[in-house]
Structures are given as structure tokens and as C-alpha cells.
Scaffold this active site. Structure first.
Site, PDB file in Angstrom:
ATOM      1  N   ARG A   1      22.875  47.906 -14.402  1.00 32.21           N
ATOM      2  CA  ARG A   1      23.837  46.823 -14.601  1.00 32.21           C
ATOM      3  C   ARG A   1      24.100  46.075 -13.291  1.00 32.21           C
ATOM      4  O   ARG A   1      24.383  44.879 -13.298  1.00 32.21           O
ATOM      5  CB  ARG A   1      25.137  47.374 -15.183  1.00 32.21           C
ATOM      6  CG  ARG A   1      26.100  46.285 -15.635  1.00 32.21           C
ATOM      7  CD  ARG A   1      27.283  46.856 -16.398  1.00 32.21           C
ATOM      8  NE  ARG A   1      26.900  47.201 -17.761  1.00 32.21           N
ATOM      9  CZ  ARG A   1      27.169  48.345 -18.349  1.00 32.21           C
ATOM     10  NH1 ARG A   1      27.816  49.285 -17.687  1.00 32.21           N
ATOM     11  NH2 ARG A   1      26.811  48.581 -19.585  1.00 32.21           N
ATOM     12  N   GLY A   2      23.996  46.782 -12.170  1.00 34.78           N
ATOM     13  CA  GLY A   2      24.217  46.135 -10.878  1.00 34.78           C
ATOM     14  C   GLY A   2      23.198  45.035 -10.615  1.00 34.78           C
ATOM     15  O   GLY A   2      23.567  43.921 -10.214  1.00 34.78           O
TER      16      GLY A   2
END
Length: 351
Positions: free
Chosen positions: A290-291
Site C-alpha cells: 500500500r505504501g
């Protein structure tokens, strides 16, 4: 009736127009907070903003100002979930109006202590008692669809409300099953949370749902504090003279947001930028992917806002701290804050 005893008519006092929120452009400093909010206005899929900091640093003011800054949306008149077309209105709403209207982008407050029924919606008791019909009364999530849901003191939110928000944020849909009702409606919104870190930490599951995170502090220099006082005092005591120039600045900023939204689909993303995203996240040890995805989306929004034709390493650096700092594991041997760790790693990985 004698003239001196005739009733006298008095003109009713005219009600003053409601004041607009403090202008977004007039907020002094807090550049990271304003940048994060603008990026989510350009691309709501970034996933929301978490603003942590001291009391009285403009967190709530910025959210209220954002509501007046955002471009209007097109929605079916009378639709409780702000659907852009009639066929997208939920059946339970029984909307027959086909007129499309323009309305402000919704910004809905979720207060502390709010009940679950108020958030997701519930049975319309009045209609059930008077007509004997089961009908759905939409909640805050319906109103926030296609807009913003703001939670002040988000770290103090009750656990069962947090779990509920996690489910809806994941699916983009609100599902209500109770009192014989089975209701579904879209609930896609940008989550904006603010809080004071001294009052408790945020649950990791909810923390990860925020696309961007920024920390705000009180200004440390006299000149900045004086400018804050001057502008706020002018807003409070000389509203009519204060607002026009700043409303014009907000209008120009709104046009930049619309231009950035239009440019976003055609923006080019070089393979080297994707490599930089992955390398930085690996070096920082951020969990999951997700980063990288958030970092890329934020960098693309930043590039579009600046009018660039493609994303560059400079755009990644401009948004890296706000996209990644809240995704780092705590290091008991490193006393530096997460933002400082990201900045340090940027120098090493993306010189």
C-alpha cells in the site's frame, strides 16, 4: 380608530448572510497539511489524510476551509447518496426526480460518541409508526458519499465505530441488515482525521487506511504568529473587507485543482519512478504494497498540480514523508521521528 392608537408596523430585521468558513488560502504556514489536502482533492483514491498535532494549530480550520474550496459535484436532486445519475440512485430512496443539480462537495462531521445507527443509518421510526411501513433513514455515510468524512479526535473514536469504518472504507459500500431491512448503498469518501498524539495512539488497522499523514506544530517564530493573529482578527472583525481577496485566491486554487484532475489521466509515469517507489519502500521496511501505491498516486497528483507532463523523482521526494511516515515500524533504537527517518532514507536511496 384614532390615529394615535393605530397599531404601528415595524420592519422585521433582515437576517445576515451566513459567514463562509475561513479561506483555505489565508491559512498561514502548515504547508504539509495544506499540500496533503490538496492532493486528495485532486485524486480522492489516495485514501485520506491524518493530521496529528497540538491543539490550536489550525487542523479543524483547514478542514472547514477545504469544504468551501472544493469544486462542486453534479448529483441527482433529492438523492440521499449524491448519485450523479438517476439509474445509480438506490431503490430504497425512491427518487423520481431526474434533474441534475450542482451542489457543494459534501464534508460531513463524525462526532465522538456517535451511535452506530447514526453512522450507517437505521429504520425510519416515524414512518413505521405513522404509516406502518419499513423505510430506511440514511446516516452520515450516505451523506458523505462522493465527499469527505471528517473525524476530530480520531484517536478517541470507539472501537466498534472504527471497525465499521474499516469495513466501509475497504468495500466502498455501506451494508445495513437490521429490523427486517437489507440495505446497500455506495459510501466512497475521503477520510480526514485529526487528533492530539498526547491523548492516545491510533489503532494500526485504521492508521493504515489513511493515505497521507502529516504532523502540525505551533509556529516557532514571532512573525508567523503575528500574521496568524492579524488574519484571524481581520476575519472576525472586518469580514466584508477581508474575504474578497482571499475568496479570489481560493477560486484560483480551485481552478488549479480542476486542471490537475483533467491532466491526471494523461500523465506519464516513467519506469524509473516505479523503481524508485519500490526501492524506497524496501529500504524503509514498510509493510505490504500500500505504501508504494499511495506514494505513486500522491506523486502523480503532485505532478499534475504543478502542471508537469510526467512524474519525476522530485515529485516522489515532495510527498514521500506524508505517504510513508505512518507506515513505518517503530524502532526503539532510533529516537528520530518517522518523518526524519523518511528524509534520511531519501538522501540515501534517491540522492
Amino acid at each position: 380608530m384614532p390615529a394615535d392608537t393605530a397599531p404601528k408596523l415595524h420592519a422585521l430585521p433582515t437576517r445576515a448572510a451566513p459567514r463562509q468558513p475561513f479561506p483555505f488560502s489565508a491559512i498561514v504556514g502548515q504547508e504539509a497539511m495544506k499540500q496533503a489536502m490538496l492532493l486528495t482533492a485532486i485524486d480522492p483514491a489516495i485514501g485520506g489524510v491524518l493530521v496529528f498535532g497540538d491543539r490550536g494549530t489550525g487542523k479543524s480550520t483547514a478542514v472547514r476551509a477545504l469544504a468551501a474550496l472544493l469544486p462542486e459535484i453534479e448529483a441527482v436532486e433529492g438523492c440521499p447518496v449524491n448519485s450523479p445519475r438517476l439509474e445509480l440512485c438506490p431503490d430504497w430512496a425512491q427518487v423520481t426526480q431526474t434533474q441534475i443539480i450542482r451542489k457543494p462537495t459534501p464534508v460531513v462531521d463524525l462526532p465522538l460518541g456517535v451511535t452506530e445507527d447514526r453512522v450507517v443509518g437505521a429504520l425510519d421510526i416515524e414512518r413505521a409508526l405513522t404509516r406502518g411501513e419499513k423505510a430506511f433513514e440514511p446516516g452520515l455515510l450516505a451523506r458523505a458519499n462522493r465527499g469527505y468524512l471528517y473525524i476530530d479526535e480520531v484517536n478517541l473514536l470507539e472501537d466498534h465505530i472504527v471497525d465499521l469504518l474499516l469495513d466501509v472504507a475497504q468495500s466502498g459500500e455501506n451494508v445495513v441488515e437490521r429490523e427486517g431491512l437489507s440495505i446497500r448503498h455506495p459510501a466512497r469518501f475521503v477520510l480526514v482525521g485529526s487528533g492530539n498524539p498526547e491523548e492516545g495512539d491510533l489503532r494500526p488497522q485504521l492508521l493504515d487506511r489513511f493515505g497521507l499523514s502529516v504532523e502540525v506544530t505551533s509556529p516557532g517564530d514571532v512573525e508567523t504568529r503575528v500574521e496568524v493573529i492579524l488574519r484571524r482578527d481581520a476575519y472576525d472583525t472586518a469580514y466584508e473587507a477581508f474575504m474578497p481577496d482571499w475568496q479570489a485566491a481560493d477560486a484560483a486554487l480551485r481552478e488549479r485543482i480542476l486542471a490537475a484532475r483533467a491532466a491526471l489521466p494523461a500523465l506519464k509515469t516513467p519506469a524509473t519512478v516505479l523503481h524508485d517507489c519500490a526501492s524506497l519502500c524496501i529500504a524503509l521496511g514498510s509493510d505490504g504494497l500500500r505504501g508504494e501505491l499511495t506514494l505513486l498516486r500522491a506523486a502523480r497528483a503532485q505532478a499534475a498540480f504543478e502542471g508537469a507532463a510526467s512524474v519525476s523523482r522530485a515529485h516522489l521526494k515532495a510527498v514521500a514523508a506524508m505517504a510513508l511516515s505512518h507506515r513505518l515500524r517503530r524502532d526503539p533504537l532510533d529516537e528520530a521521528g518517522s518523518g526524519a527517518r523518511v528524509a534520511r532514507m531519501l538522501d540515501d536511496v534517491l540522492p
